[in-house]
Each structure stands twice: as C-alpha cells, then as structure tokens.
Design an enzyme around this catalytic site. Sequence first.
Site, PDB file in Angstrom:
ATOM      1  N   GLY B 248       0.838  -1.205   0.000  1.00 40.12           N
ATOM      2  CA  GLY B 248       0.000   0.000   0.000  1.00 40.12           C
ATOM      3  C   GLY B 248       0.861   1.237   0.000  1.00 40.12           C
ATOM      4  N   PHE B 249       1.767   1.315   0.986  1.00 41.26           N
ATOM      5  CA  PHE B 249       2.709   2.437   1.099  1.00 41.26           C
ATOM      6  C   PHE B 249       1.991   3.770   1.222  1.00 41.26           C
ATOM      7  CE2 PHE B 249       4.946  -0.627  -1.858  1.00 41.26           C
ATOM      8  CZ  PHE B 249       5.679  -1.245  -0.867  1.00 41.26           C
ATOM      9  N   GLY B 477       1.429  -7.208   3.852  1.00 43.54           N
ATOM     10  CA  GLY B 477       2.755  -7.780   3.738  1.00 43.54           C
ATOM     11  C   GLY B 477       3.553  -7.614   5.013  1.00 43.54           C
ATOM     12  N   ILE B 640       8.631  -5.091  20.754  1.00 44.26           N
ATOM     13  CA  ILE B 640       8.561  -5.758  19.453  1.00 44.26           C
ATOM     14  C   ILE B 640       7.769  -7.048  19.616  1.00 44.26           C
ATOM     15  CG2 ILE B 640       9.913  -6.827  17.610  1.00 44.26           C
ATOM     16  CD1 ILE B 640      10.153  -3.746  17.795  1.00 44.26           C
ATOM     17  N   GLN B 649      10.426  -5.737   8.172  1.00 50.13           N
ATOM     18  CA  GLN B 649       9.902  -4.416   7.821  1.00 50.13           C
ATOM     19  C   GLN B 649      10.993  -3.356   7.841  1.00 50.13           C
ATOM     20  OE1 GLN B 649       6.158  -3.981  10.339  1.00 50.13           O
ATOM     21  NE2 GLN B 649       5.688  -2.848   8.494  1.00 50.13           N
ATOM     22  N   LYS B 712       5.362   0.726  19.768  1.00 47.65           N
ATOM     23  CA  LYS B 712       5.448   1.990  19.029  1.00 47.65           C
ATOM     24  C   LYS B 712       5.154   1.809  17.538  1.00 47.65           C
ATOM     25  CE  LYS B 712       8.587   4.860  21.794  1.00 47.65           C
ATOM     26  NZ  LYS B 712       9.954   5.408  21.837  1.00 47.65           N
ATOM     27  N   VAL B 714       6.905  -0.077  13.634  1.00 50.02           N
ATOM     28  CA  VAL B 714       8.141  -0.174  12.847  1.00 50.02           C
ATOM     29  C   VAL B 714       7.896  -0.035  11.346  1.00 50.02           C
ATOM     30  CG1 VAL B 714       9.313  -1.609  14.555  1.00 50.02           C
ATOM     31  CG2 VAL B 714       7.954  -2.703  12.760  1.00 50.02           C
ATOM     32  N   GLU B 716       7.482   2.369   9.130  1.00 49.67           N
ATOM     33  CA  GLU B 716       8.033   3.378   8.236  1.00 49.67           C
ATOM     34  C   GLU B 716       9.405   3.897   8.624  1.00 49.67           C
ATOM     35  OE1 GLU B 716       4.391   5.919   6.765  1.00 49.67           O
ATOM     36  OE2 GLU B 716       3.925   4.927   8.648  1.00 49.67           O
TER      37      GLU B 716
END
Lengths: 346, 753
Positions: B248-249, B477, B640, B649, B712, B714, B716
């Site tokens: 998607g981005f 993804g 995480i 990612q 939190k 990850v 981007e």
Amino acid sequence: MKPFDYIRPERLGQALSEGAKPGSAYLAGGTNLLDLMKTGAARPERLVDITRLPGLDRWEWGKDGGLRIGAMVRNSDAAHDPDIAAAFPAMAEALLSGASGQLRNAATMGGNVMQQTRCHFFADPFSPCNRRAPGAGCAAQGSDRRGFAVLGGSDACIATHPSDLCVALAALDAVVEIAGPEGLRETPLTDFHLLPGTGPEGHTRLAPGELIIALRLPAAAAGFRHHARYLKLRDRTSFAFALVSATALLRIEDGVIAEARLALGGVAPKPWRATAAEALLQGARPDADSFARAAEAALQGAAGHDAKITLAKRLAARALTQAARGTPARVPALPGSVHSGETAHV
Amino acid sequence: MSDATPIATALPQRMGSNAGQRTTRRDGVLKVTGTATYAADNHPQGLLHAVFACATIARGRVTDLDVAAAKAHPGVVEVMTPANRPPLSADPDSKPMPFWFRTQVFQDDRVLYAGQPIALVLAETLEAATEGAARLSPRYAAEAPRIGLDEPPYAPKAVGIGAPAKVSKGDIEAGLAAAAQRLEVTIETPAQYHNAMEPHAVVAEWQGDRLIIDTPNQAPVMAAAAFAAWFGIAPQNVLLRTPFLGGGFGSKAILSAPQILAALAARMVGRPVKMVLTRAQMFGPVSHRGATRQSLRMGLDSAGHFTALAHHTIAETASFDEFIEAASTPSRLLYASPAISTTHEAVVNDIGLPGPMRAPGEASGTAALEVAIDIAAEAQGMDPIDFRLANYAETDPMTGNPYSSKALRECFAEGAKAFGWAGRPLAPRQMTDDRGMRVGWGMGTANFPCPMFDAEARATLRADGTALVETSLIDMGQGAWTALAQIAADALGLDLDQVEMRGGASDLPNAGVAGGSGHTASAGLAIEVAGSDTLRQLAEIAAADPASPLHGTGNAGVVARSGRLHAAGDEGRGETYAEILARAGKSALTGSGKGARDPKAASAYAMQSHGAVFAEVKVDPELGQIRVSRLVGAFAAGRIINPRLAESQLNGGMIWGLSFALLEKAEMDPRSGRILNADLGEYHVPVNADVPSVQTLLVHEDDPHVNPLGIKGVGEIGTTGTAAAIANAVWHATGVRVTRFPIRLDDLMEGLA
C-alpha cells in the site's frame, strides 16, 4: 488492445510468406514487441510466431572454431553455455548484464538484434516521434539529453539503441544471416542497423518480410578471448539499460596490441563501433596513454551531453584497461559492473 | 449478583508467551503457493471489465471523445463519460469527511493533470475494453501546464494530514546572528510514486442497494463509509473485502477516483465490474510523494551547539486540493536548539494530488535535515555521532515534554558497534578498497512518530475452548495476520494455534487504518482489551459457579494459561475454558474492546520511534558508479511483538531509503506535464543486486506511556534517515555533496578525477 491474427508457422517458407503480408510482425520472445503493443506504439494486424520454426533454437560450431547461433536461441542459454563463454566472454557478459533473468529466459538472440529503442517518446503513441510516425517530429530534442545519443543522431532522431548484446556483436564482427522471399543473404552486424538521418523509421536493413535466422561469429573473433570485457554504467545494478556501455577486445602479442576492437552502447542510435580508436591502438602499448587516446578518438565529434561524453570516454578507457589485464576467469557476479559482486568489508 | 457470590475483580493474569516470538507468517503458505486471493482474483458471474481512458495533457479540457467508435468495437458494452455519468451522492469538489480529498469523477470536462481518468469503457473482455478505450481518441483544448517548484509559492494552513505549516520557537535571526558558524544548504527531493506490486483494483458488485466490493484498502471500515457516502447508502450496506493487500505504502489508505468510478459503473450497467489500473495509470490518480525543495539554515556556537535551526520546505501540490509534504517536521523533533523554525510553502502544479507515501514528511525531511547535520558536523570537525550527541534532544525540542521513551543514544552506540564506525576518518576521500574503489561511511538519524488510531475488536471464546478474534485488520505484507494473532493469543491465554483471526473486511469491528506505523499498536490494543473483557466474563462465570474449582477465587484472582483458568498461586485449582463454558451452558462467550491512546499521556509525553542508520558506499573513482555495500540500522521502537517480522519491515524500510537515495524519481516532462518513466522498467526501485547487505538491530526500549502494550511501530521508520546516511557516505567517499536526490553517477563527475 487492438485485435490481431496470430499465426504459428512450422516451416520457414510459410513464416516468410505470412511475414511478407502488410501489417505482419514477427513474434519471438515478445519482450519488446508486446510492450509496444500494450502502449499502442505497435499495432500489428498479424503476429507471426516464429518460435516453433525448426532448427533455429540451437547453435553449431564450425570446424574453424566459428559459431553459428540460431535466431531463436534464448539469451540465457547462449550466455550460460561454458564453451560460448570461453570463446566469446564479452558476449556472455553483455548478455548477462542485460534485462533480468526472467526476460533473458524469454528473449531470443535474433529478437535482441531487432529490438527497438527504449526512447520514451517512441513507446508513447501520444508523443511526436519520427521513428514511429514519420514526419511527426522528435519530442526528445528539447528534453534532458542524458538518455539520448551523443553520436550518430540527427535532427530527426536521437534515440539510442538499447542492446547490450549488439555492442559485443559489433566488436566481434558478427554476421547476420537473413532469410527472405529472395532467398538467403547476410550482412555484417555493424551494417545491419541504420543511423536515423532524415528517415529514422527504418532502423535496420531488413526488408519487409525478411527474417533473421542466425548470427555468426567468425573464428577470428575467438582470438580475443584472453582480453575481453564488457562494462556497463547504469543507474540500477541490474534490470536497467546502459547509460553508457563498452565492449573492449584486445589481441596482445609481445607486449603490443596486435589488434583492438572497441564498441560502445547507449551513446548512439546503433551499436557504435569505434574504428578510429581501434586504428590508434593497433601496434600501441596497452597502457593508460594509449587507452586515453583511443577513448578520445572514440568520442570524436560527440555532442549533446557533456557529462555523458566524459563518462563514455572514461568507460571506454576502463574497458580497454580491464581487457588488457585479462578476461575474468568467469563472468563476474555482477556482469558488466565496475563493482565486484562480493560484500567486502574495508 | 449477591454479596455472597465472590467474583474475580482483578483482571486475570495471563501467562502468554506468544508476543516476542519469531513466529513465521501464518499466511506464508497461502502466499508462496499463490492461493492468497487479492482483489483482482475475484471473478463474480457475469462480470464486465472496465478500462480507463486517461488524459494525455496536463491542463485543459476534453473537447471530444469518439464514444461511437469505442462502442462499435466488438465486446464493448458501455462507455461512461462526463456526459452520461450517473449521479453521485457526494460532491467531488467537497470534503465531507476526514481523510477525504477532492477528486475527479467525471464531474466535468476539465483536465487537471496528466493521467486523469476521462472515460471508462466496459466490455466483455479486458482486451475489448482496452481497445475501446484506445478508440475514444480524445481531443483536447490544452493549456500550458504549471510544472515545477519555481511556480509562485503560497502559504498553506496545514501540511501532511493536518499538521501545522509553521511551528517555531525562539528567535532564529538572533540565533544566527549570535552564531560562531552559520551554514546553509538547499536540498531537493523528487516526485516519487508508491509502485506497490498490486495495482489498485476493484471488483464491484451491486445486490440491490448493497455494494460488495473487493479492493485493496488500508482502512476498510473508513473506506466502506466513504463508498457509502459516494453512493448515498448506509455504511452497513457496503461490504469491502481486503483479505490481502499487495503493498500500500499509503496509496491505498484513501479512496481514489478510479475505485469510485468502477463501483459506479457496476451500478450503471447492473453487472459486476472488474477494474485493474495499469502500471502507467498508477502514475497520477492514486497519489504520490510530492517533490520538495528544502532550505536549512543552521547557527552553531563555538562548542558545536545549535544556536538556531531553520528548516523551510517548498512542496508541490495539485490545483484541486492540497497535500503538502511535511518535510520540515523532523526539525521539530530531533535536535535541541534555543531557536527552531519549521515552515512550509506550497506551489500549485498541474499534477495528480500528492499524498502520504512511505514515511510521509519524515522520509523527505530527514533526507535533507540529516545531510545538513552531516555538513554541520563536518564544519565543526566533529564525528557525526558526536555532533548529534552534542545536540541531543533530551526533551521534545518544541514543547519541552519528556519523551515517553527514547533509546536513540543506544541506537547510535549499538549501530556504530555493529557497523564498525569507530576509527572512521573525519575527512572525505580517505578510504579505498582493494579494487581501488573509494569507500565512504555515513550515518543518519531515523525518526518516526508512533501514532495510534481508534480501533475496536471482538474476541469470542468458543465451546471447544478455541477463540475467534475479529477486527478489520489489514495485512499488506507487514504481517498483521501473525503479529496481531500473537497479541490475541496472549490476551486470551491461549496458544497461537488456538486463535482464529478474522480480518480484512469492513463488516468487522473497526481496526482503523493500517498506516502511519500505528496498526499493531492500535488494533493490538483493541484485541488486548477485547481478550481481557472475554476472560473477565469467563472468570466471573467460574467464580460464581459453586461447581467450579474456581468458585470463590475472588480478589485472589485467576490466571489464564493455555486455555485454562487456575487460581493464582495454585495451578492445580482450575479448569479449562471449555469446561467453564459447558457447565454454564454457553456455546460462546464474546468480549469486545477499544484501543486508543490515553489522552493524558499523549499530552504529557513526546512519543517517537528512533533509530540510527549506517551506510557504507563504494564509488568508482572515475566513473562515479555507486554501490551501497552495507546498511546497518539500529532501531528503538518500543516493544517488538515479532522480531522476525519487525526486522523484515525495517530491512525493507532501509531498502526503500536506498531507493530514495539513488534510484527513485518520476521524470517529468515540463513541456507536457507528463511523466516519462511511468513503468517499472524505467522508474527504478531496487533489485536484489542493489542490496548486498542489510542488517537490522532491534534496540531494547520499554515504554509505559505509548499504550499498555508498549508498542510503538516499525512500519516506516526504516525509510527515514537512510537516504541521508547514503548521501553522507557518498560525500565521505568522494568529497562531493550532491544536494539533489536521487544521487546519480554523473552528479559525481565534476568532483571526481
């Protein structure tokens, strides 16, 4: 997509008669033609699929050590054959530097010679392009010239020939075997592609209906196998066309260049054989001075993009330097790259 | 409930061990066997194919479309144009909802950008629709397009999605005047296009007043509401399905005109319609990262501390709506300075509307800021890490708020150690490898906010003791099917294989948007709360039941573990979920939950993820050919959930940063306003050969404030800081500061030999 007829002849004669009909296009690997059909730049009435023609998908060695490669041999097969790579290492490197693995598996040797420029304006039916639509004008002239010809262009067209293989073939004095209604004929590869002049629409000497059936590499071309390199500058490490590329072949005898071949890609509307540079190198010592002078000669008269011209000179000299050092033992992990394939820490 | 019936008042303690595990993707087999279905894989009975004709001018009007020629083509069923477009319930020139942009849905004959859809052809086959679209042969009244950053600038009110255009503190000019050293640099970033593998696609089917639509969307419930608004139907009458999303981005977060028009066409013809944008058509109507020109002015005192930091961005936007790349925002977040000015201006271009893409604001902003910081470190004769530490923001530079957590120092230290940064020469052109390549090392700080979106989830324990967890999660993804299941299993005291997830559809509890790096935190918290709610109910049932061994556990509480409740401190005293439900005569027990950030924490703390990216490049000393031989990133992003997926990612983010640094650029023809490389052959994104070595380090960070899970995000941050790290490494190798991305070999020619 425009509807078209699809014919898959199994005999050469049938292919030639279908191919001679107006609106026909031969289909081999389809890696270029189908893209152009999708954009609308090519709108054939009839596709003549030549991939099933007998005998064209193999190569044979001549008694003298020359090689005849059928037009339907896939790029991957030719590139990965150890005997071919040993005799003509620059050709193997050029092939493997081109496109991607998937495309090389589909693309054919004959189709590679026949491929069209990747000039955006040629592929885009909504842009003026003399090559696609004679007389329409050339949208490339007023644009950034980085991707365009600095040698051999004209007011009508400054598109470059995109092939890597053909740069090697030009240096190797390859011969193109052609079948047509009149029978068989042949032409040196260096004469096969045309400069645009005022009529860029005909980019090869192939007459309508004619078909490449084989490429021939003369035995003498294998004489350069110890000093052969193909180098390619590009924005992406793989799957990118050359900004500039160079094939350098040397025969060195007693520390002197007995014979040199130099051809450039990405700089001209056809694979650019630099014969003036070759003449300078004959009899010269294989050193930096000789190579710098040869590079200057190769780009004599170049115009249009100063950085590209500088790059081409430096790349030509580098390719000659690397060829003089000796052909790599095997095709490098990053074919055509000035970088090595390993991850080396400092 | 009588006083005599003790109930578990405390939440059951859960002994989960799913979160934190390197679980492989639950959908991995579906993906690698090609059985995961994407939108365009759906083929309802009787569907028609829809293909757009798109404008080949950037500004003007369509004066003629040869509809008759298109309709005469065999197989063509209908042609939708502004002349016959059925009405829509929403005004495309209005902004009725948040996250809504004005758009072109055939409301008139105007062309506002090249690539704008101007007609839609419906046919029995894709080929017939494609040829029908070609035969429309549009004619135009064209006007000269406005292209480039030199158009007259104006002052926008907001940038990005609702961020203020100007935020400043202190007196910049005084700070500069007082500085021992003043530095300025202007850096340009190009227009970039998301280029997800999966194109925007729609399969739309109307059942009376009900719209069933398969389309990739990062926020299915919000998108369904938007479709409902466009078509004047109730939101519950839209079922939008996105079980998998092929990248998607940001481009699939908001509805685009092609999706609306395809759904409208299905209603117009009364048949299901499939529309898949071509790659070329994705360069226009589905947004992009806008180009920027960023000017930084820095004042430094004699000790290398900032006296002033000013970051001004000029960004492109479209003529019909605004999305302005918030590139100056990282300068609000990263460095301590008595005076900071962060400002934006915009220029109107005749282009498709920009939008959020891969770390919007931060990617472009850190590409400039972190190069400027490297220039400052160089000018001060300081190691780039030492310079950053000297100007380290201990509290939020603009608000003074403490950070909820900030392990950036540890990122510097751990990243530098893994990379081998120690001993790096300060001066450029000092390192060469054994092949004669110039070698350079550079680094950049990575930063991304960790927002949360309101999210809801439902957790149902079933009679057999397994659970069904429902929320409109979107797996594009990144691994949401897996990471959220890990959270769900822990929330419910179950093993991972006991939890069935249902997501990817608009008829589920709203998981918000899979974007902004906030999906795991947002949907995860909703699942956590829903699981707690379910277990609370279960414990209440057991504790109230005299037949249960847990009867009377009361305030001592119970522990949930592997599908069983037992009394705290007495594992032998308990029973399975299935046993409790069976005795209570219940076939299922459902709890629900909402996840949102505590507003008090949000206003009291600055919340950011941080990281440090280190790059090694090798540059041919004559030819300028650049190779990124190593990338090492150390990231601190709270808790995480799945290190395998998080590393993946972050690796991917750094690869996109490499792409930003060296490859991506939409080549605009300023004469026509058209993009010259609208395909994946010529619009370069990295291939394997471009990325020989990339390594992610996850730096430990406990954050009690961002949310109860401490997550939190990850998604981007890997993209941020990386472009600058590479640019700085190129400078270190060559001595050449290229101030225009992407950096290309010919940019280095003058500085080399």
